[in-house]
Design a protein around this motif. Structure first.
Motif, PDB file in Angstrom:
ATOM      1  N   ALA A  39       1.377   1.497  -1.355  1.00  8.74           N
ATOM      2  CA  ALA A  39       2.099   0.321  -0.872  1.00  8.74           C
ATOM      3  C   ALA A  39       3.570   0.616  -0.598  1.00  8.74           C
ATOM      4  O   ALA A  39       4.269  -0.222  -0.022  1.00  8.74           O
ATOM      5  N   GLY A  40       4.046   1.799  -0.980  1.00  6.06           N
ATOM      6  CA  GLY A  40       5.429   2.169  -0.710  1.00  6.06           C
ATOM      7  C   GLY A  40       5.582   3.333   0.241  1.00  6.06           C
ATOM      8  O   GLY A  40       6.693   3.823   0.449  1.00  6.06           O
ATOM      9  N   LEU A  41       4.465   3.792   0.843  1.00  2.00           N
ATOM     10  CA  LEU A  41       4.536   4.923   1.771  1.00  2.00           C
ATOM     11  C   LEU A  41       5.044   4.456   3.141  1.00  2.00           C
ATOM     12  O   LEU A  41       4.377   3.661   3.811  1.00  2.00           O
ATOM     13  N   PRO A  42       6.189   4.937   3.597  1.00  2.00           N
ATOM     14  CA  PRO A  42       6.761   4.436   4.857  1.00  2.00           C
ATOM     15  C   PRO A  42       5.864   4.663   6.060  1.00  2.00           C
ATOM     16  O   PRO A  42       5.770   3.798   6.937  1.00  2.00           O
ATOM     17  N   HIS A  43       5.179   5.812   6.129  1.00  2.00           N
ATOM     18  CA  HIS A  43       4.374   6.086   7.324  1.00  2.00           C
ATOM     19  C   HIS A  43       3.122   5.216   7.364  1.00  2.00           C
ATOM     20  O   HIS A  43       2.591   4.944   8.444  1.00  2.00           O
ATOM     21  N   VAL A  44       2.637   4.758   6.198  1.00  2.00           N
ATOM     22  CA  VAL A  44       1.511   3.818   6.179  1.00  2.00           C
ATOM     23  C   VAL A  44       2.003   2.411   6.531  1.00  2.00           C
ATOM     24  O   VAL A  44       1.376   1.690   7.309  1.00  2.00           O
ATOM     25  N   LEU A  45       3.140   2.010   5.964  1.00  2.00           N
ATOM     26  CA  LEU A  45       3.698   0.693   6.260  1.00  2.00           C
ATOM     27  C   LEU A  45       4.029   0.552   7.748  1.00  2.00           C
ATOM     28  O   LEU A  45       3.862  -0.519   8.341  1.00  2.00           O
ATOM     29  N   MET A  46       4.484   1.623   8.366  1.00  2.00           N
ATOM     30  CA  MET A  46       4.859   1.576   9.780  1.00  2.00           C
ATOM     31  C   MET A  46       3.651   1.303  10.671  1.00  2.00           C
ATOM     32  O   MET A  46       3.789   0.781  11.782  1.00  2.00           O
ATOM     33  N   ARG A  47       2.463   1.633  10.191  1.00  2.00           N
ATOM     34  CA  ARG A  47       1.237   1.397  10.951  1.00  2.00           C
ATOM     35  C   ARG A  47       0.983  -0.084  11.182  1.00  2.00           C
ATOM     36  O   ARG A  47       0.326  -0.464  12.151  1.00  2.00           O
ATOM     37  N   PHE A  48       1.479  -0.938  10.296  1.00  2.00           N
ATOM     38  CA  PHE A  48       1.232  -2.373  10.450  1.00  2.00           C
ATOM     39  C   PHE A  48       1.993  -2.955  11.641  1.00  2.00           C
ATOM     40  O   PHE A  48       1.703  -4.077  12.072  1.00  2.00           O
ATOM     41  N   TYR A  49       2.981  -2.217  12.151  1.00  2.00           N
ATOM     42  CA  TYR A  49       3.751  -2.709  13.284  1.00  2.00           C
ATOM     43  C   TYR A  49       3.132  -2.332  14.633  1.00  2.00           C
ATOM     44  O   TYR A  49       3.657  -2.713  15.674  1.00  2.00           O
ATOM     45  N   THR A  50       2.041  -1.588  14.630  1.00  2.00           N
ATOM     46  CA  THR A  50       1.416  -1.162  15.882  1.00  2.00           C
ATOM     47  C   THR A  50       0.377  -2.170  16.376  1.00  2.00           C
ATOM     48  O   THR A  50      -0.251  -1.942  17.399  1.00  2.00           O
ATOM     49  N   VAL A  51       0.179  -3.267  15.629  1.00  2.00           N
ATOM     50  CA  VAL A  51      -0.765  -4.312  16.045  1.00  2.00           C
ATOM     51  C   VAL A  51       0.017  -5.554  16.455  1.00  2.00           C
ATOM     52  O   VAL A  51       1.150  -5.762  16.010  1.00  2.00           O
ATOM     53  N   PRO A  52      -0.566  -6.409  17.314  1.00  2.00           N
ATOM     54  CA  PRO A  52       0.211  -7.529  17.860  1.00  2.00           C
ATOM     55  C   PRO A  52       0.398  -8.706  16.922  1.00  2.00           C
ATOM     56  O   PRO A  52       1.348  -9.489  17.088  1.00  2.00           O
ATOM     57  N   THR A  53      -0.505  -8.901  15.945  1.00  2.00           N
ATOM     58  CA  THR A  53      -0.436 -10.086  15.088  1.00  2.00           C
ATOM     59  C   THR A  53      -0.693  -9.729  13.632  1.00  2.00           C
ATOM     60  O   THR A  53      -1.226  -8.659  13.323  1.00  2.00           O
ATOM     61  N   ALA A  54      -0.361 -10.683  12.739  1.00  2.00           N
ATOM     62  CA  ALA A  54      -0.628 -10.491  11.312  1.00  2.00           C
ATOM     63  C   ALA A  54      -2.129 -10.450  11.033  1.00  2.00           C
ATOM     64  O   ALA A  54      -2.583  -9.739  10.130  1.00  2.00           O
ATOM     65  N   LYS A  55      -2.883 -11.227  11.802  1.00  2.00           N
ATOM     66  CA  LYS A  55      -4.339 -11.218  11.624  1.00  2.00           C
ATOM     67  C   LYS A  55      -4.900  -9.822  11.867  1.00  2.00           C
ATOM     68  O   LYS A  55      -5.767  -9.329  11.128  1.00  2.00           O
ATOM     69  N   GLU A  56      -4.413  -9.169  12.934  1.00  2.00           N
ATOM     70  CA  GLU A  56      -4.873  -7.811  13.220  1.00  2.00           C
ATOM     71  C   GLU A  56      -4.419  -6.833  12.142  1.00  2.00           C
ATOM     72  O   GLU A  56      -5.097  -5.837  11.853  1.00  2.00           O
ATOM     73  N   ALA A  57      -3.269  -7.096  11.523  1.00  2.00           N
ATOM     74  CA  ALA A  57      -2.811  -6.246  10.417  1.00  2.00           C
ATOM     75  C   ALA A  57      -3.789  -6.333   9.250  1.00  2.00           C
ATOM     76  O   ALA A  57      -4.129  -5.322   8.618  1.00  2.00           O
ATOM     77  N   ARG A  58      -4.247  -7.565   8.948  1.00  2.00           N
ATOM     78  CA  ARG A  58      -5.239  -7.727   7.871  1.00  2.00           C
ATOM     79  C   ARG A  58      -6.540  -7.012   8.219  1.00  2.00           C
ATOM     80  O   ARG A  58      -7.139  -6.338   7.390  1.00  2.00           O
ATOM     81  N   ARG A  59      -6.997  -7.178   9.456  1.00  2.00           N
ATOM     82  CA  ARG A  59      -8.228  -6.500   9.885  1.00  2.00           C
ATOM     83  C   ARG A  59      -8.074  -4.981   9.787  1.00  2.00           C
ATOM     84  O   ARG A  59      -9.016  -4.273   9.414  1.00  2.00           O
ATOM     85  N   SER A  60      -6.870  -4.502  10.110  1.00  2.00           N
ATOM     86  CA  SER A  60      -6.615  -3.059  10.016  1.00  2.00           C
ATOM     87  C   SER A  60      -6.888  -2.545   8.613  1.00  2.00           C
ATOM     88  O   SER A  60      -7.560  -1.528   8.427  1.00  2.00           O
ATOM     89  N   VAL A  61      -6.343  -3.256   7.619  1.00  2.00           N
ATOM     90  CA  VAL A  61      -6.471  -2.787   6.243  1.00  2.00           C
ATOM     91  C   VAL A  61      -7.913  -2.885   5.764  1.00  2.00           C
ATOM     92  O   VAL A  61      -8.396  -2.004   5.047  1.00  2.00           O
ATOM     93  N   VAL A  62      -8.626  -3.949   6.161  1.00  2.00           N
ATOM     94  CA  VAL A  62     -10.030  -4.077   5.756  1.00  2.00           C
ATOM     95  C   VAL A  62     -10.851  -2.915   6.325  1.00  2.00           C
ATOM     96  O   VAL A  62     -11.654  -2.291   5.618  1.00  2.00           O
ATOM     97  N   TRP A  63     -10.665  -2.631   7.608  1.00  2.00           N
ATOM     98  CA  TRP A  63     -11.364  -1.482   8.207  1.00  2.00           C
ATOM     99  C   TRP A  63     -10.986  -0.190   7.504  1.00  2.00           C
ATOM    100  O   TRP A  63     -11.837   0.654   7.226  1.00  2.00           O
ATOM    101  N   ALA A  64      -9.705  -0.036   7.224  1.00  2.00           N
ATOM    102  CA  ALA A  64      -9.245   1.195   6.576  1.00  2.00           C
ATOM    103  C   ALA A  64      -9.875   1.359   5.196  1.00  2.00           C
ATOM    104  O   ALA A  64     -10.290   2.465   4.819  1.00  2.00           O
ATOM    105  N   ILE A  65      -9.962   0.263   4.435  1.00  2.00           N
ATOM    106  CA  ILE A  65     -10.538   0.353   3.088  1.00  2.00           C
ATOM    107  C   ILE A  65     -11.991   0.811   3.151  1.00  2.00           C
ATOM    108  O   ILE A  65     -12.427   1.667   2.372  1.00  2.00           O
ATOM    109  N   TRP A  66     -12.767   0.238   4.075  1.00  2.00           N
ATOM    110  CA  TRP A  66     -14.178   0.644   4.188  1.00  2.00           C
ATOM    111  C   TRP A  66     -14.306   2.114   4.577  1.00  2.00           C
ATOM    112  O   TRP A  66     -15.107   2.856   4.004  1.00  2.00           O
TER     113      TRP A  66
END
Length: 545
Positions: free
Chosen positions: A267-294
């Motif tokens: 949760a403190g890794l800058p290069h992982v946090l920066m990935r959340f800015y490559t999607v257009p909305t917060a909803k897509e950010a949540r979907r990103s993390v769910v896909w990543a976890i699986w």
């Protein structure tokens, strides 16, 4: 040793020409992808955040590609093959860490920030000191993470060529650094993201094929596989490889420290946090993390089979004595299963893993320097609440590109110094620094209204300084045969990971600094940040200004 060891010893001397040919073909394909993707890099948002054009599933694959680094594939497989259960603790820690990122950080960071972690941390605090501190911690975390990847590259290509000469491995690391610089200079975040997507797909597919193959050789019985690993083990007693304590039994505090770093570090890794800015909305950010976890969860389950499979079929002694040492377990297993062709493919995927991760780390570090230090500290002579830099965006990108070259040179030098270390362990040090220097300030900024600039600065510099100081005087650097400086002995801190001290200290300093800061902060900005981070209202304004 028995047959597995003997087989492994001859396998190291397999077909280097074929291996390198597959590797070069892979580099050519990924470079083509980078060049194609770079055609649309016209603005700072394109270069830093890929124009915010990726969907949640695409970004989930990219996050998995970023996160499943050489440490996940090479380091963890080797750790399990040699240390058994204790090696699998890395997989568990890395995976559980994503729950922290999903529940506490992902959506809130996307709603509040623009390009970098410092955008969030400085939103309601004084810009210049907070951005400077955040940039320093970002550069430090990226540097330690880069050490692991570069060391993994040296060991991997040394194994492909069957070379155990340190000078040649140093030259290989230099070549990797040069390739990394080219990738980032040309492709930016968009090119890097597409390479990570392709790499994640191939890495998981290759791991699935190898896992099924290993299980098939053992009658699809996990029990039979574990019996084979016990038979090949060099531990005393042999079945110690199946239980906890083989690596950390003599010092359980080291294990607790490692666990804290792994679980809280993501949760403190800058290069992982920066990935959340490559999607257009917060909803897509949540979907990103769910896909990543699986995707990440599936892969880490596979590492259990691959690690014990390498121990059973290749043998721990062969793995430790091969070029690349413990990091050679997965390629040697591929060589045992499918010969030079499978080894060449798996090694090429592993090498693409390294290139993609170092490219992501490098662009994060360069963006932090250019956006936070150059645009918002050097070029802006006063604090402002909006968090926007006065510098020309094109000038930012030019500075970022120059920074890439400097970071590449430093990464090459550091990778040469760290060559031969277990890369999963080196990444754990980066996690400890991220959890110590970044996570306290992130959580305080998002959830504590009384948090102040002094608290942020104390937390970031204190967490970073304590972590690096403890690492410098730990067995990692000196005092043992496996240390970075084998002949020296100035280790006065007994634990290999600093997390058990530096992480609580980072939280404590943030709290104390805020209590003792008489200046206070603008409560209106704190209220605005809370609304924006929790609801997304105004997020697009923060992103597109």
């Amino acid at each position: 040793m028995s047959a597995p060891a003997a087989t492994g010893a001859t396998l190291v001397e397999s077909n280097p020409i074929l291996n390198i040919s597959v590797f070069l073909a892979f580099v050519a394909v990924t470079l083509f992808i980078v060049i194609r993707a770079s055609r649309n890099n016209k603005t700072a948002a394109d270069y830093y955040a890929a124009g915010r054009s990726f969907t949640g599933p695409q970004n989930g694959f990219a996050i998995a590609g970023d996160y499943l680094s050489a440490a996940s594939f090479l380091g963890i497989c080797g750790a399990i093959a040699v240390n058994g259960y204790d090696g699998f603790l890395y997989s568990i820690g890395f995976l559980v860490a994503w729950l922290v990122a999903l529940l506490l950080v992902a959506e809130l960071m996307r709603n509040t920030g623009k390009f970098t972690m410092a955008d969030v941390l400085s939103f309601r605090l004084r810009q210049r000191p907070v951005r400077m501190a955040a940039a320093v911690t970002t550069l430090a975390v990226c540097f330690f993470y880069l050490l692991a990847q570069m060391a993994g590259a040296g060991g991997l290509v040394a194994l492909l060529l069957g070379i155990d000469d340190k000078l040649v491995q140093s030259l290989i690391i230099a070549v990797v650094g040069a390739l990394m610089i080219v990738y980032v200079l040309i492709g930016g975040m968009k090119g890097t993201t597409w390479v990570q997507i392709v790499k994640a797909f191939l890495l998981i597919a290759g791991a699935v094929v190898m896992t099924i193959w290993v299980l098939a050789l053992h009658g699809f019985s996990l029990n039979t596989l574990l019996e084979g690993a016990v038979a090949a083990s060099v531990s005393d007693p042999k079945d110690a490889i199946l239980g906890p304590g083989l690596q950390y039994g003599s010092n359980p505090w080291d294990f607790i420290s490692l666990g804290l770093a792994l679980v809280l570090g993501t949760a403190g890794l800058p290069h992982v946090l920066m990935r959340f800015y490559t999607v257009p909305t917060a909803k897509e950010a949540r979907r990103s993390v769910v896909w990543a976890i699986w995707l990440i969860g599936l892969f880490y389950l596979l590492t259990l089979v691959l690690g014990y499979g390498a121990g059973a079929l290749v043998g721990p002694e062969t793995i430790v004595n091969a070029p690349g040492k413990v990091n050679s377990a997965a390629p040697l297993l591929a060589l045992h299963l499918g010969g030079p062709i499978l080894m060449g493919f798996i090694s090429a995927v592993a090498f693409a893993t390294i290139l993609a991760v170092v490219a992501g780390l490098t662009i994060t570090a360069a963006a932090s320097f250019a956006h936070d230090i150059y645009a918002n500290v050097v070029k802006r002579g006063k604090d402002d609440a909006a968090g926007e830099g006065a510098a020309d965006p094109n000038g930012e990108v030019r500075v970022a590109r120059r920074t890439v070259i400097v970071i590449g040179i430093l990464a090459i030098a550091g990778g040469i110094a760290a060559n031969g270390q277990n890369i999963a362990f080196l990444v754990a040090l980066a996690f400890a620094i991220a959890a110590s220097a970044n996570l306290p300030t992130i959580l305080y900024s998002l959830f504590w209204k009384r948090f102040t600039t002094r608290g942020a600065v104390w937390s970031m510099y204190g967490g970073l300084g304590s972590a690096i100081l403890l690492i410098a005087f730990s067995p990692v650097v000196s005092g043992t045969e496996g240390s970075m400086i084998p002949g020296a002995d100035f280790a006065i801190w007994p634990l290999s990971n600093p997390g058990i001290i530096s992480i609580p200290l980072g939280f404590l300093l943030g709290w104390l600094g805020s209590l003792w800061d008489n200046r206070g902060e603008d409560r209106r900005l704190a209220a605005e940040m809370e609304v924006r981070s929790l609801t997304g209202f105004g997020a697009e304004k923060a992103v597109d200004h």
